[in-house]
Write a protein that holds these residues in place. Structure first.
Motif, PDB file in Angstrom:
ATOM      1  N   SER A  64       0.814  -1.218   0.000  1.00  0.00           N
ATOM      2  CA  SER A  64       0.000   0.000   0.000  1.00  0.00           C
ATOM      3  C   SER A  64       0.847   1.268   0.000  1.00  0.00           C
ATOM      4  CB  SER A  64      -0.922   0.007   1.221  1.00  0.00           C
ATOM      5  OG  SER A  64      -0.158   0.148   2.417  1.00  0.00           O
ATOM      6  N   LEU A  65       2.159   1.110   0.149  1.00  0.00           N
ATOM      7  CA  LEU A  65       3.047   2.269   0.234  1.00  0.00           C
ATOM      8  C   LEU A  65       3.711   2.532  -1.115  1.00  0.00           C
ATOM      9  CD1 LEU A  65       4.777   1.477   3.642  1.00  0.00           C
ATOM     10  CD2 LEU A  65       2.780   2.918   3.235  1.00  0.00           C
ATOM     11  N   HIS A  67       6.540   5.380  -2.309  1.00  0.00           N
ATOM     12  CA  HIS A  67       7.352   6.547  -1.940  1.00  0.00           C
ATOM     13  C   HIS A  67       8.771   6.320  -2.455  1.00  0.00           C
ATOM     14  CE1 HIS A  67       9.529   9.412   0.683  1.00  0.00           C
ATOM     15  NE2 HIS A  67       8.379  10.067   0.704  1.00  0.00           N
ATOM     16  N   HIS A 124       5.559   8.856   5.371  1.00  0.00           N
ATOM     17  CA  HIS A 124       4.603   8.296   4.426  1.00  0.00           C
ATOM     18  C   HIS A 124       3.904   7.075   5.022  1.00  0.00           C
ATOM     19  CE1 HIS A 124       2.836   7.270   0.548  1.00  0.00           C
ATOM     20  NE2 HIS A 124       3.296   6.034   0.688  1.00  0.00           N
ATOM     21  N   ALA A 125       4.683   6.212   5.684  1.00  0.00           N
ATOM     22  CA  ALA A 125       4.093   5.020   6.305  1.00  0.00           C
ATOM     23  C   ALA A 125       3.128   5.416   7.422  1.00  0.00           C
ATOM     24  CB  ALA A 125       5.191   4.107   6.838  1.00  0.00           C
ATOM     25  N   ASN A 127       1.513   8.189   7.796  1.00  0.00           N
ATOM     26  CA  ASN A 127       0.310   8.803   7.226  1.00  0.00           C
ATOM     27  C   ASN A 127      -0.688   7.744   6.746  1.00  0.00           C
ATOM     28  OD1 ASN A 127       1.281  11.347   7.705  1.00  0.00           O
ATOM     29  ND2 ASN A 127       2.040  11.675   5.626  1.00  0.00           N
ATOM     30  N   ASN A 128      -0.153   6.542   6.441  1.00  0.00           N
ATOM     31  CA  ASN A 128      -1.006   5.429   6.028  1.00  0.00           C
ATOM     32  C   ASN A 128      -1.292   4.484   7.199  1.00  0.00           C
ATOM     33  OD1 ASN A 128      -1.401   5.292   2.830  1.00  0.00           O
ATOM     34  ND2 ASN A 128       0.593   6.193   3.273  1.00  0.00           N
ATOM     35  N   HIS A 129      -1.055   4.978   8.433  1.00  0.00           N
ATOM     36  CA  HIS A 129      -1.346   4.229   9.664  1.00  0.00           C
ATOM     37  C   HIS A 129      -0.549   2.933   9.750  1.00  0.00           C
ATOM     38  CE1 HIS A 129      -4.494   7.170  10.082  1.00  0.00           C
ATOM     39  NE2 HIS A 129      -5.032   6.795   8.922  1.00  0.00           N
ATOM     40  N   ALA A 158      -0.898  -2.425  10.879  1.00  0.00           N
ATOM     41  CA  ALA A 158      -1.758  -1.248  10.894  1.00  0.00           C
ATOM     42  C   ALA A 158      -1.965  -0.790  12.325  1.00  0.00           C
ATOM     43  CB  ALA A 158      -3.094  -1.579  10.252  1.00  0.00           C
TER      44      ALA A 158
END
Length: 643
Positions: A64-65, A67, A124-125, A127-129, A158
């Motif tokens: 899901s990441l 960057h 970035h990680a 921010n995506n919980h 998560a």
């Protein structure tokens, strides 16, 4: 595993690494014809449902990441033989751990650059919980072009509002994980920031802050002990960078950075102001509420027993302290207060690092801690700015009682020297002037100028300017006048008048114009030019022309002229003839007029044959074999002398 094809697509080529949960292989994607990295769960874990769930979580979290500082995930799969794998970007480079081992402590600028890129990946990680939970140099790759990429989200999960590590399971790498991970407590984004602080610590010092005989002893140090200030190991670490490390590695989560954005901002500031005092530390008087898990490891039980004994000792100390306090109070009433204050109450504190900050700031810091300050001298320094501390006594980290006088040496800035005047001097003859002035040669550039080659046109810094010793002086040096090249025009066949105009307008000069009789070319037409048409010639070059006089009007000499003409006879040798049979031609040039006086076919065997020609006064004789000029002779017809 080598040679095996996973998912009918990925051919395993070689093993390139491995971790606690998985092995990493280099593979080739047959569909896209590119090399990739394939992470495969270790065979011993394929029957363990908990590990398989963790492995699947890695693929879900990482996929899901997206960057530039995170390794890309291309594909995930499960082979028919219970082989669980993830296909990732193949990064050419080395791990940060290898990088530190090769280079030792890194320079502050490089540390900040790498730390910022790791922080951006974590931001970035987060921010995506997603919390990485295993930040360490082994999971950070440095590409060949210097880019940082974070990999191995093998224990990431998560984040929810109640994320707590399961009882008895401490996940992470013992040298780098946070105190809450060691306790099995609440884990959030700040846990990653603690691990990042440990990584920065290792980049700055070349070693981890805590070592021990066993993993549990190292874990206990994360819980109980503060990190040794990195400047005590590497004095070159700037104050601002040390403050960032100390704040990121606070035991209390509430005292660390609140987000990756905050640590990025401080890293930016540290790059601009290495000696700055901008890092803020949170002070909390009350004890924050924490989730304390039940830890069943025998070693941690020993730690609880240690804590119990410690509390008993503390209670005894409290009782003992109360007695001592009562005794001191009694002495105060009897007049011994000042003596006892000096002997027992004066606190001892660490001397801070002062080198590299301004004297005023150092003075404030010391006075705040209760120390006195003495400026013991000032010295020139090219390393430290004027007014900044360049030496201290005692050294940073030593312990002294309050009231102790700390001696500081302050920089006067670099030693200044006067720049000599180098203009109009030859660049090859100024080394002694530079040496005498305490300067060195800087950048030397050349440009066209009317000054002779090698003469200095200008300098920087200018003459008589005051600059630091060993400053490089830059020079602009003449390489002589610029030579412009002109494409030679074709003048052959032009009227001599037009040819002259062309020469002048082309930036060339008219030279000698020789006139010659020609049977085929009209009068005043250019027969030849001294430089071939289309060639490059320098500006203002002199161009010579040969111009036709038209056909020669040959008249029969009168009897009187015939009588006045003299004959000269001379032998000819044909060694230079290239063929057995050739045309011998003799041309007489007199008063600028060329006249063919002889033209016959000859044989090499006739070598030595004497030729007789007539003429008056002096003339030049040109001898040609097959129209190739062989020699010239000067003849005096009056004396018969040949030169």
């Amino acid at each position: 595993m080598i040679g095996k094809i996973l998912g009918n697509r990925y051919e395993i080529i070689e093993k390139i690494g491995g971790g606690g949960m998985a092995l990493v292989y280099k593979a080739k994607c047959k569909l896209l014809n590119r090399f990739v990295a394939v992470k495969i769960l270790r065979p011993e874990f394929t029957s363990d449902e908990e590990f398989i769930r963790s492995f699947r979580k890695e693929s879900q979290a990482a996929a899901s990441l997206c960057h530039p500082n995170i390794v890309n995930i291309y594909d995930v799969g499960n082979d028919e033989n219970d082989i669980y794998y993830i296909v990732m970007e193949l990064v050419k480079g080395k791990t940060l751990k290898q990088y530190i081992k090769e280079r030792g402590p890194l320079k502050p600028e490089e540390i900040i650059n790498i730390a910022k890129q790791i922080a951006l990946a974590l931001q970035h990680a987060h921010n995506n919980h997603i919390v990485h939970r295993d930040i360490k140099p082994h999971n950070i790759l440095i590409t060949d072009d210097g880019r940082v990429k974070v990999t191995d989200f093998g224990i990431a999960r998560a984040v929810t509002s109640s994320t707590v590590t399961n009882t008895g399971n401490v996940i992470g790498s013992v040298h780098y994980f946070s105190p809450e991970q060691a306790r099995g407590g609440y884990i959030d984004e700040k846990s990653d920031l603690y691990s990042l602080g440990i990584v920065i610590y290792e980049m700055a010092t070349g070693r981890v802050p805590f070592e021990g005989e066993s993993p549990i002893s190292i874990a206990l140090k994360h819980i109980k002990e503060d990190v040794t200030p990195p400047s005590l190991i590497n004095p070159q670490i700037p104050k601002a960078l040390e403050d960032i490390i100390i704040k990121a590695t606070q035991k209390d989560q509430t005292k660390r950075y609140n987000s990756t954005k905050e640590i990025c901002e401080d890293l930016e500031q540290a790059l601009k102001h290495p000696a700055g005092n901008f890092v803020t530390f949170e002070e909390h008087d009350d004890s924050p509420t924490q989730v304390i898990p039940a830890i069943k490891d025998d070693e941690l039980d020993m730690d609880d027993e240690y804590e119990h004994k410690k509390r008993k000792k503390t209670n005894r100390r409290i009782v003992l302290s109360a007695i001592v306090t009562a005794f001191i109070l009694a002495l105060l009433f009897t007049g011994g207060v000042f003596y006892l204050k000096d002997k027992f109450i004066v606190p001892e504190k660490h001397i801070p690092k002062l080198v590299g900050i301004s004297f005023e700031e150092a003075q404030r810091n010391l006075e705040t801690l209760g120390f006195k300050v003495e400026k013991v001298g000032e010295k020139n320094s090219s390393e430290y700015k004027k007014g900044y501390v360049m030496g201290q006594e005692p050294a940073a980290g030593e312990i002294r009682k309050a009231g102790y006088t700390v001696k500081l040496t302050v920089s006067k800035g670099p030693e200044l020297v006067e720049v000599p005047n180098f203009k109009n001097k030859n660049i090859n003859e100024i080394s002694y002037m530079l040496d005498n002035a305490g300067l060195k040669e800087g950048v030397v550039e050349y440009e066209y100028n009317s000054l002779p080659v090698g003469v200095i046109i200008s300098q920087s810094p200018k003459a008589h300017e005051k600059v630091s010793k060993d400053t490089g002086v830059n020079f602009v040096v003449s390489q002589g006048p610029e030579i412009k090249l002109i494409l030679m025009p074709n003048l052959v066949g032009e009227n001599v008048r037009d040819a002259k105009k062309t020469i002048e307008t082309s930036g060339l000069k008219i030279g000698k114009i020789e006139e010659r009789f020609d049977e085929k070319i009209e009068k005043d037409i250019v027969i030849s030019q001294s430089f071939k048409a289309g060639s490059e010639v320098e500006e203002n070059k002199v161009i010579n022309l040969v111009v036709s006089k038209g056909p020669e009007e040959i008249t029969q000499p009168s009897e009187e002229e015939e009588l006045q003409m003299k004959s000269v006879s001379f032998p000819l040798f044909y060694d230079q003839a290239k063929q057995e049979e050739f045309v011998l031609k003799i041309v007489k040039i007199q008063n600028g007029v060329s006249t063919d006086v002889y033209s016959e076919v000859q044989h090499k065997s006739d070598s030595g044959k004497r030729i007789t020609i007539k003429g008056r006064d002096k003339a030049t004789i040109e001898i040609y074999f097959d129209n190739e000029l062989i020699t010239k002779r000067e003849i005096d017809f009056e004396t018969g002398k040949i030169e």
